[in-house]
Design an enzyme around this catalytic site. Structure first.
Site, PDB file in Angstrom:
ATOM      1  N   ILE A  46      85.973  10.103 139.227  1.00  0.00           N
ATOM      2  CA  ILE A  46      86.676  10.329 137.960  1.00  0.00           C
ATOM      3  C   ILE A  46      87.841   9.366 137.743  1.00  0.00           C
ATOM      4  CG2 ILE A  46      86.017  12.744 137.728  1.00  0.00           C
ATOM      5  CD1 ILE A  46      88.635  13.555 138.967  1.00  0.00           C
ATOM      6  N   LYS A  50      91.338  12.780 146.468  1.00  0.00           N
ATOM      7  CA  LYS A  50      91.813  11.392 146.449  1.00  0.00           C
ATOM      8  C   LYS A  50      91.540  10.796 147.822  1.00  0.00           C
ATOM      9  CE  LYS A  50      94.948  10.128 143.774  1.00  0.00           C
ATOM     10  NZ  LYS A  50      96.137   9.896 142.948  1.00  0.00           N
ATOM     11  N   ASP A  57     107.439   6.616 142.193  1.00  0.00           N
ATOM     12  CA  ASP A  57     106.466   5.880 141.380  1.00  0.00           C
ATOM     13  C   ASP A  57     106.147   6.661 140.102  1.00  0.00           C
ATOM     14  OD1 ASP A  57     104.845   3.762 140.716  1.00  0.00           O
ATOM     15  OD2 ASP A  57     103.134   4.431 141.891  1.00  0.00           O
TER      16      ASP A  57
END
Length: 625
Positions: free
Chosen positions: A16, A39, A134
């Site tokens: 995805i 992940k 981040d």
């Protein structure tokens, strides 16, 4: 990868997404029968041992975060050379995709609402000592219900920590860098505040404040150039919102919002009444351009590899010269002696610094003409900043100026106990273990929580405890069962009272003729004594009555017109005679059973027949037997 099963639990369904450090897959957890996102680290990062250690540690820390605006981390695992994080699957899109689809600035109110939700996520993370490092639109998800969820806490922290410690490079997206990140300096929670300010600027204007030909040129602009007020690019942005953005993106961290909660307070105030916002002049001091020396340092970092290449060429030439000198020196013993003494540098014996504090170790090594550099920070039972390991070790012979790399203690690792009340016990166990805690399951009866779900925990959630602490998790066995009492040989009234005190109800009453047994005595019960049954269960009884040929008793049929009520009703018939009230019939009926005929037996003479419905007197009539 599609179709593969990880950890004998997670089936990979489809890809995805992907980023610079990982690929993301949709998967099914067969243990809890739910859809998750997984992940998986790219091979180049999975091969870096130091990165993997940092990644595991920080991912586990991020897994302890439990907040509606943070993508939940369920599990961190490894299978062979595959390292993965199992996360909450979020239906929606990234903020970056949302901005692109909008084709320009977002509506002001919506942009501020999104920033507020990100602020709440950062506030929770910062209070748990976790910095994202981040923050960018690609790491902010917006669900179909407009709920904002921040992702990649663990991987961002691992990347930042690994690169600062081991390579000196800076990982992240230059468009959202804080000035201190751009310089490779040590950062704190305020770096996330700056990055969120840049994200808010982009939502309000449709573009980032700084662009350039390379990440370095963009980073230099973050250090040296002023950010324009968003209203210059979008006239719909009010002045008060300009000030919020400019305060969040000050070059000097001390002039920014100092905490995410401060930032959030101003955003919420703007949504309620912008005129209530108060700013001081010092909040908007003119941006101080960083000294050219610092800018040059950033430029030099980009040329580092080129310099290394040149150094290698110089070393090669020097090596050739030395080889020639050594060949010449071999002509005589005297020449060798002279050269040895000319080039000889006294070695230094490395002292022991393990167990010393950071400042003590630095002083000791400095006295021996050695340098010190921290290679790793690690949780331990030693006090914070205590040296745990050193390399080279004690006693090694090294040249003056050699760097001794040390591992220092971060002290005991503390974690915030997550809330697992109301979760399935397997999910609760997984959440706690991912937070670095041990689990002790205690099963008990509970009236409010269904079987298999957590109804309490100790220590309670929100408490800070040491990593590895055992958490008592109380799992419901369902409502506590009732124990059936022995009511045989009791009269019917006593039996009914005994059943009700045990949390049970009187079921059907069946009468049976019996000799030499007092009337209305319980002869049998439908469930044996001491049996565990669900609370409120009905218990049927067989009760004695006098034989039909008894001259002392007569039986009459009593006709009862039942009331018109919805649902079942409990009908009880009593005979009141000679000062005694005896239950002669009990059963459940509906209005459709009306009229109800009940045979009633009594001694010869007058008697009162009482009919109770659902515990209330319905009628009383006098009869003659």
């Amino acid at each position: 990868m599609i179709g593969r099963m990880l950890g004998n639990r997670y089936e990979i369904l489809e890809k995805i997404g992907e980023g610079g450090m990982a690929k993301v897959y949709k998967a099914k957890c067969h243990l809890l029968n739910r859809i998750v996102a997984i992940k998986i680290l790219r091979p180049e990062f999975a091969a870096d041992e130091n990165f993997v250690k940092k990644f595991k540690r920080e991912s586990q820390a991020a897994a302890s975060l439990s907040h509606p605006n943070i993508v939940g981390i369920y599990d961190v695992g490894q299978e062979g050379d595959i390292y993965y994080i199992v996360m909450e699957y979020v239906k929606g899109r990234t903020l970056k995709e949302l901005i692109r689809e909008n084709g320009g600035p977002l509506e002001v109110k919506r942009a501020v609402e999104i920033a507020s939700q990100v602020c709440r996520a950062l506030d929770h993370a910062h209070k748990n000592k976790i910095i994202h490092r981040d923050i960018k639109p690609q790491n902010i998800l917006v669900t179909d219900e407009d709920v904002v969820k921040v992702t990649d806490f663990g991987i961002a922290r691992a990347a930042n920590g690994a690169t600062i410690t081991y390579t000196g490079d800076v990982i992240g997206t230059a468009y959202y860098f804080s000035p201190e990140q751009a310089k490779g300096s040590i950062v704190d929670e305020r770096t996330d505040i700056y990055s969120l300010g840049i994200v808010l600027f982009e939502m309000l204007t449709g573009k980032v404040p700084f662009e350039g030909d390379s990440p370095i040129s963009v980073a230099l602009k973050h250090i040296q150039e002023d950010i324009l007020p968003p209203s210059r690019l979008n006239e719909k942005v009010p002045e008060e919102l300009d000030k919020i953005v400019l305060k969040a993106t000050q070059k000097d961290p001390n002039l920014r919002y100092q905490t995410a909660s401060e930032f959030l307070k101003d955003l919420d105030t703007f949504l309620k009444n912008p005129k209530d916002l108060k700013f001081e002049e010092k909040d908007f001091e003119k941006t101080k351009v960083m000294p050219s020396r610092e800018a040059e340092e950033l430029k030099r970092a980009a040329l580092k590899r080129e310099r290394e290449k040149k150094r290698k060429e110089i070393r090669k030439k020097v090596g050739i010269v030395l080889l020639v000198l050594l060949l010449l020196a071999s002509l005589s013993y005297g020449t060798v002696y002279v050269l040895n003494n000319f080039f000889k540098v006294n070695d230094v014996v490395v002292p022991n610094v393990v167990g010393l504090s950071l400042s003590q170790a630095s002083k000791v090594l400095s006295e021996h003409n050695l340098k010190m550099e921290i290679s790793e920070e690690r949780y331990s039972d030693k006090p914070e900043n205590t040296i745990l390991e050193q390399d080279p070790p004690q006693g090694a012979l090294v040249k003056p100026g050699t760097t001794v790399y040390v591992v220092i203690s971060k002290g005991r690792q503390m974690v915030i106990v997550p809330n697992v009340i109301g979760r399935d016990y397997l999910e609760a166990k997984n959440v706690l273990e991912n937070a670095g805690l041990k689990v002790n399951i205690i099963e008990n009866y509970n009236e409010q929580y269904q079987k298999g779900y957590v109804f309490d925990q100790n220590p309670r959630y929100g408490v800070q405890v040491e990593y590895g602490t055992t958490i008592d998790v109380y799992v419901s066995k369902g409502p506590k069962p009732s124990i059936v009492p022995n009511v045989v040989n009791m009269n019917l009234d006593e039996a009914k009272a005994s059943l009700e005190s045990a949390g049970l109800t009187l079921g059907k009453v069946i009468y049976k003729e019996a000799d030499n047994v007092p009337e209305n005595t319980v002869l049998e019960q439908s469930v044996p004594p001491d049996t565990e049954v669900q609370k409120g269960s009905p218990i049927d009884l067989i009760v004695s009555k006098l034989p039909q040929n008894s001259l002392q008793q007569q039986t009459k049929n009593v006709i009862i017109n039942l009331p018109n009520k919805d649902g079942p009703m409990k009908v009880e018939v009593y005979v009141i005679q000679d000062g005694q009230k005896n239950l002669v019939y009990s059963g459940e009926h509906t209005s459709s059973d009306s009229p109800l005929t009940v045979p009633v037996t009594a001694h010869k003479g007058k008697a009162v027949i009482e009919v109770d419905i659902d515990g209330q007197v319905y009628s009383r009539v006098e009869a003659r037997f």
